[in-house]
Design a protein around this motif. Structure first.
Motif, PDB file in Angstrom:
ATOM      1  N   LEU A  74     -14.495  -6.678 -19.067  1.00 16.45           N
ATOM      2  CA  LEU A  74     -13.205  -5.993 -19.077  1.00 16.45           C
ATOM      3  C   LEU A  74     -12.260  -6.790 -19.962  1.00 16.45           C
ATOM      4  O   LEU A  74     -12.404  -8.007 -20.080  1.00 16.45           O
ATOM      5  N   LEU A  75     -11.292  -6.122 -20.577  1.00 17.17           N
ATOM      6  CA  LEU A  75     -10.295  -6.789 -21.409  1.00 17.17           C
ATOM      7  C   LEU A  75      -8.920  -6.613 -20.774  1.00 17.17           C
ATOM      8  O   LEU A  75      -8.599  -5.532 -20.287  1.00 17.17           O
ATOM      9  N   TYR A  76      -8.099  -7.672 -20.796  1.00 14.65           N
ATOM     10  CA  TYR A  76      -6.736  -7.526 -20.293  1.00 14.65           C
ATOM     11  C   TYR A  76      -5.835  -8.572 -20.950  1.00 14.65           C
ATOM     12  O   TYR A  76      -6.312  -9.517 -21.582  1.00 14.65           O
ATOM     13  N   ILE A  77      -4.535  -8.368 -20.822  1.00 15.38           N
ATOM     14  CA  ILE A  77      -3.545  -9.306 -21.338  1.00 15.38           C
ATOM     15  C   ILE A  77      -3.253 -10.347 -20.270  1.00 15.38           C
ATOM     16  O   ILE A  77      -2.888 -10.002 -19.149  1.00 15.38           O
ATOM     17  N   ARG A  78      -3.400 -11.630 -20.601  1.00 18.22           N
ATOM     18  CA  ARG A  78      -3.175 -12.699 -19.625  1.00 18.22           C
ATOM     19  C   ARG A  78      -1.697 -13.090 -19.535  1.00 18.22           C
ATOM     20  O   ARG A  78      -1.188 -13.371 -18.450  1.00 18.22           O
ATOM     21  N   ASP A  79      -0.985 -13.158 -20.669  1.00 13.25           N
ATOM     22  CA  ASP A  79       0.412 -13.609 -20.673  1.00 13.25           C
ATOM     23  C   ASP A  79       1.352 -12.423 -20.487  1.00 13.25           C
ATOM     24  O   ASP A  79       1.370 -11.510 -21.309  1.00 13.25           O
ATOM     25  N   ILE A  80       2.125 -12.433 -19.411  1.00 15.18           N
ATOM     26  CA  ILE A  80       3.064 -11.344 -19.137  1.00 15.18           C
ATOM     27  C   ILE A  80       4.446 -11.924 -18.887  1.00 15.18           C
ATOM     28  O   ILE A  80       4.591 -13.094 -18.531  1.00 15.18           O
ATOM     29  N   GLY A  81       5.477 -11.114 -19.086  1.00 14.02           N
ATOM     30  CA  GLY A  81       6.849 -11.590 -18.949  1.00 14.02           C
ATOM     31  C   GLY A  81       7.249 -11.855 -17.518  1.00 14.02           C
ATOM     32  O   GLY A  81       7.893 -12.859 -17.219  1.00 14.02           O
ATOM     33  N   SER A  82       6.868 -10.955 -16.616  1.00  8.62           N
ATOM     34  CA  SER A  82       7.255 -11.104 -15.208  1.00  8.62           C
ATOM     35  C   SER A  82       6.381 -10.192 -14.371  1.00  8.62           C
ATOM     36  O   SER A  82       5.705  -9.296 -14.894  1.00  8.62           O
ATOM     37  N   ILE A  83       6.398 -10.395 -13.075  1.00  6.21           N
ATOM     38  CA  ILE A  83       5.661  -9.549 -12.144  1.00  6.21           C
ATOM     39  C   ILE A  83       6.555  -8.395 -11.732  1.00  6.21           C
ATOM     40  O   ILE A  83       7.660  -8.593 -11.234  1.00  6.21           O
ATOM     41  N   VAL A 124      -3.287 -14.196 -14.387  1.00  6.82           N
ATOM     42  CA  VAL A 124      -2.320 -14.030 -15.469  1.00  6.82           C
ATOM     43  C   VAL A 124      -1.395 -15.243 -15.522  1.00  6.82           C
ATOM     44  O   VAL A 124      -1.251 -15.976 -14.546  1.00  6.82           O
ATOM     45  N   ASN A 125      -0.794 -15.438 -16.690  1.00  5.01           N
ATOM     46  CA  ASN A 125       0.244 -16.455 -16.868  1.00  5.01           C
ATOM     47  C   ASN A 125       1.591 -15.736 -16.906  1.00  5.01           C
ATOM     48  O   ASN A 125       1.837 -14.931 -17.802  1.00  5.01           O
ATOM     49  N   VAL A 126       2.449 -16.009 -15.941  1.00  6.68           N
ATOM     50  CA  VAL A 126       3.762 -15.365 -15.882  1.00  6.68           C
ATOM     51  C   VAL A 126       4.742 -16.217 -16.673  1.00  6.68           C
ATOM     52  O   VAL A 126       5.011 -17.365 -16.325  1.00  6.68           O
ATOM     53  N   ILE A 127       5.261 -15.657 -17.765  1.00  8.69           N
ATOM     54  CA  ILE A 127       6.154 -16.393 -18.662  1.00  8.69           C
ATOM     55  C   ILE A 127       7.597 -16.080 -18.273  1.00  8.69           C
ATOM     56  O   ILE A 127       8.193 -15.097 -18.703  1.00  8.69           O
ATOM     57  N   GLU A 128       8.188 -16.897 -17.430  1.00  8.87           N
ATOM     58  CA  GLU A 128       9.601 -16.742 -17.083  1.00  8.87           C
ATOM     59  C   GLU A 128      10.292 -18.050 -17.443  1.00  8.87           C
ATOM     60  O   GLU A 128      10.159 -18.535 -18.556  1.00  8.87           O
ATOM     61  N   ASN A 129      11.070 -18.631 -16.537  1.00 10.82           N
ATOM     62  CA  ASN A 129      11.687 -19.926 -16.829  1.00 10.82           C
ATOM     63  C   ASN A 129      10.624 -21.006 -16.977  1.00 10.82           C
ATOM     64  O   ASN A 129      10.678 -21.841 -17.871  1.00 10.82           O
ATOM     65  N   ASN A 130       9.648 -20.980 -16.071  1.00  8.95           N
ATOM     66  CA  ASN A 130       8.517 -21.893 -16.141  1.00  8.95           C
ATOM     67  C   ASN A 130       7.243 -21.065 -16.055  1.00  8.95           C
ATOM     68  O   ASN A 130       7.176 -20.092 -15.305  1.00  8.95           O
ATOM     69  N   ARG A 132       3.849 -19.949 -14.830  1.00 13.07           N
ATOM     70  CA  ARG A 132       3.043 -20.151 -13.627  1.00 13.07           C
ATOM     71  C   ARG A 132       1.853 -19.183 -13.662  1.00 13.07           C
ATOM     72  O   ARG A 132       1.952 -18.068 -14.180  1.00 13.07           O
ATOM     73  N   THR A 133       0.759 -19.644 -13.120  1.00  8.21           N
ATOM     74  CA  THR A 133      -0.469 -18.867 -13.116  1.00  8.21           C
ATOM     75  C   THR A 133      -0.707 -18.291 -11.727  1.00  8.21           C
ATOM     76  O   THR A 133      -0.572 -18.992 -10.731  1.00  8.21           O
ATOM     77  N   GLN A 134      -1.027 -17.010 -11.672  1.00  8.49           N
ATOM     78  CA  GLN A 134      -1.329 -16.390 -10.391  1.00  8.49           C
ATOM     79  C   GLN A 134      -2.240 -15.188 -10.590  1.00  8.49           C
ATOM     80  O   GLN A 134      -2.463 -14.746 -11.729  1.00  8.49           O
ATOM     81  N   HIS A 135      -2.783 -14.675  -9.501  1.00  5.63           N
ATOM     82  CA  HIS A 135      -3.638 -13.495  -9.553  1.00  5.63           C
ATOM     83  C   HIS A 135      -2.828 -12.265  -9.144  1.00  5.63           C
ATOM     84  O   HIS A 135      -2.095 -12.297  -8.146  1.00  5.63           O
ATOM     85  N   VAL A 136      -2.964 -11.192  -9.930  1.00  6.27           N
ATOM     86  CA  VAL A 136      -2.252  -9.949  -9.636  1.00  6.27           C
ATOM     87  C   VAL A 136      -3.215  -8.781  -9.785  1.00  6.27           C
ATOM     88  O   VAL A 136      -4.207  -8.857 -10.515  1.00  6.27           O
ATOM     89  N   ARG A 137      -2.911  -7.696  -9.105  1.00  3.75           N
ATOM     90  CA  ARG A 137      -3.717  -6.479  -9.231  1.00  3.75           C
ATOM     91  C   ARG A 137      -3.198  -5.661 -10.409  1.00  3.75           C
ATOM     92  O   ARG A 137      -1.987  -5.513 -10.599  1.00  3.75           O
ATOM     93  N   LEU A 138      -4.127  -5.154 -11.202  1.00  5.53           N
ATOM     94  CA  LEU A 138      -3.786  -4.318 -12.358  1.00  5.53           C
ATOM     95  C   LEU A 138      -4.497  -2.981 -12.232  1.00  5.53           C
ATOM     96  O   LEU A 138      -5.575  -2.884 -11.637  1.00  5.53           O
ATOM     97  N   ASN A 139      -3.910  -1.941 -12.807  1.00  3.85           N
ATOM     98  CA  ASN A 139      -4.544  -0.629 -12.868  1.00  3.85           C
ATOM     99  C   ASN A 139      -5.466  -0.544 -14.077  1.00  3.85           C
ATOM    100  O   ASN A 139      -5.251  -1.209 -15.095  1.00  3.85           O
ATOM    101  N   VAL A 140      -6.463   0.327 -13.980  1.00  4.98           N
ATOM    102  CA  VAL A 140      -7.353   0.575 -15.108  1.00  4.98           C
ATOM    103  C   VAL A 140      -6.631   1.443 -16.143  1.00  4.98           C
ATOM    104  O   VAL A 140      -5.755   2.248 -15.796  1.00  4.98           O
ATOM    105  N   CYS A 141      -6.984   1.276 -17.398  1.00  4.71           N
ATOM    106  CA  CYS A 141      -6.403   2.078 -18.491  1.00  4.71           C
ATOM    107  C   CYS A 141      -6.913   3.517 -18.406  1.00  4.71           C
ATOM    108  O   CYS A 141      -8.126   3.749 -18.319  1.00  4.71           O
ATOM    109  N   GLN A 142      -6.010   4.470 -18.458  1.00  5.39           N
ATOM    110  CA  GLN A 142      -6.410   5.874 -18.385  1.00  5.39           C
ATOM    111  C   GLN A 142      -7.201   6.307 -19.608  1.00  5.39           C
ATOM    112  O   GLN A 142      -8.135   7.114 -19.509  1.00  5.39           O
TER     113      GLN A 142
END
Length: 282
Positions: A74-83, A124-130, A132-142
């Motif tokens: 599967l392919l996904y984007i690891r770096d995101i701005g916020s949750i 994912v890596n959440v890019i905010e002030n600092n 942080r790495t965490q696991h989040v649920r993502l939807n599949v691409c339609q």
């Protein structure tokens, strides 16, 4: 109390003898305390944190799904701005769909990671002030579900029906149908029984009938081409098998979009392609 060890190289006259023989001197022993990182096997990395890749390392299989070093991924984007709300989060991809094709054309594949865990949760890596790495649920691409026609999924469905299939989609079901380990998959045919990858005898009729049923419309860019310009409209086999004329395996594409399909770049050298680009894309 402390003392120094003797220089055994000089004490044994080893280097003295080497000097007389005009041979290279023995070097002093220096302990090497450098340690090498231990690389986890690819299978474990894919099922846990995932692997950063260049798109050149990702293979598009005949069924449209994606592979990396012998494993379906599967392919996904690891770096995101916020949750945020799950609907606003990036999607993960299980096939080479229109979204990935657009990203490839825009040279943005360096943002992607491959993985093949089946929990639906991604690191994912959440890019905010600092960061942080965490696991989040993502939807599949339609668009991916549409690409593999998962459970009858079609982008022409109502939004309500599409979201029902998205919410009910489960990766364990996907990996049962499309196994992770490609090396362990037994081929459907042997060298003696595999059908020749050639067009069926009735291909001209199948092709024309498919164009008519789809309204002579390109399935990617939606341009309609009829009569004198119908030569610019092609019927494409999704899985690359020219003898597989199931309706679900056929796409109607203009030659411009057909040439952008994986392993179809040779079409850009055709005179019809050049004429089409001049006429419709400029």
């Amino acid at each position: 109390m402390s003392f120094e060890l003797p220089d055994f190289l000089e004490w044994s006259s080893l280097n003295a003898l080497r000097r007389e023989m005009r041979a290279p001197l023995a070097a002093n022993f220096v302990p090497d305390h450098r340690f090498k990182d231990i690389d986890l096997p690819v299978r474990e990395r894919l099922e846990s944190a995932g692997v950063d890749v260049n798109f050149d390392e990702v293979e598009v299989l005949d069924d449209g799904t994606l592979a990396y070093k012998g494993f379906r991924v599967l392919l996904y984007i690891r770096d995101i701005g916020s949750i945020g709300h799950q609907e606003s989060m990036p999607r993960y991809h299980l096939a080479y769909c229109r979204t990935l094709d657009k990203m490839r054309r825009n040279s943005r594949f360096d943002r992607y990671v491959v993985a093949n865990g089946d929990s639906g949760s991604f690191q994912v890596n959440v890019i905010e002030n600092n960061v942080r790495t965490q696991h989040v649920r993502l939807n599949v691409c339609q668009n991916c579900l549409d690409e593999v026609h998962w459970d009858g999924f079609d982008m022409a469905m109502s939004r309500e029906d599409r979201m029902r299939l998205v919410s009910g989609f489960a990766l364990p079901d996907f990996f049962r149908k499309y196994p992770r380990d490609l090396m362990a998959v037994k081929p459907a045919h042997s060298a003696d029984t595999a059908p020749l990858n050639v067009y069926a005898q009735d291909w001209p009729e199948v092709s024309e009938r498919t164009k008519q049923q789809r309204g002579y419309r390109c399935g990617t860019c939606s341009i309609v081409l009829r009569q004198t310009d119908s030569r610019f409209l092609h019927v494409h086999h999704r899985n690359g098998q020219k003898h597989d004329n199931r309706d679900s395996n056929l796409d109607v594409l203009c030659i411009g979009c057909h040439a952008e399909e994986p392993m179809h770049a040779h079409m850009k050298r055709l005179s019809d392609y050049k004429t089409y680009i001049e006429r419709y894309r400029r």
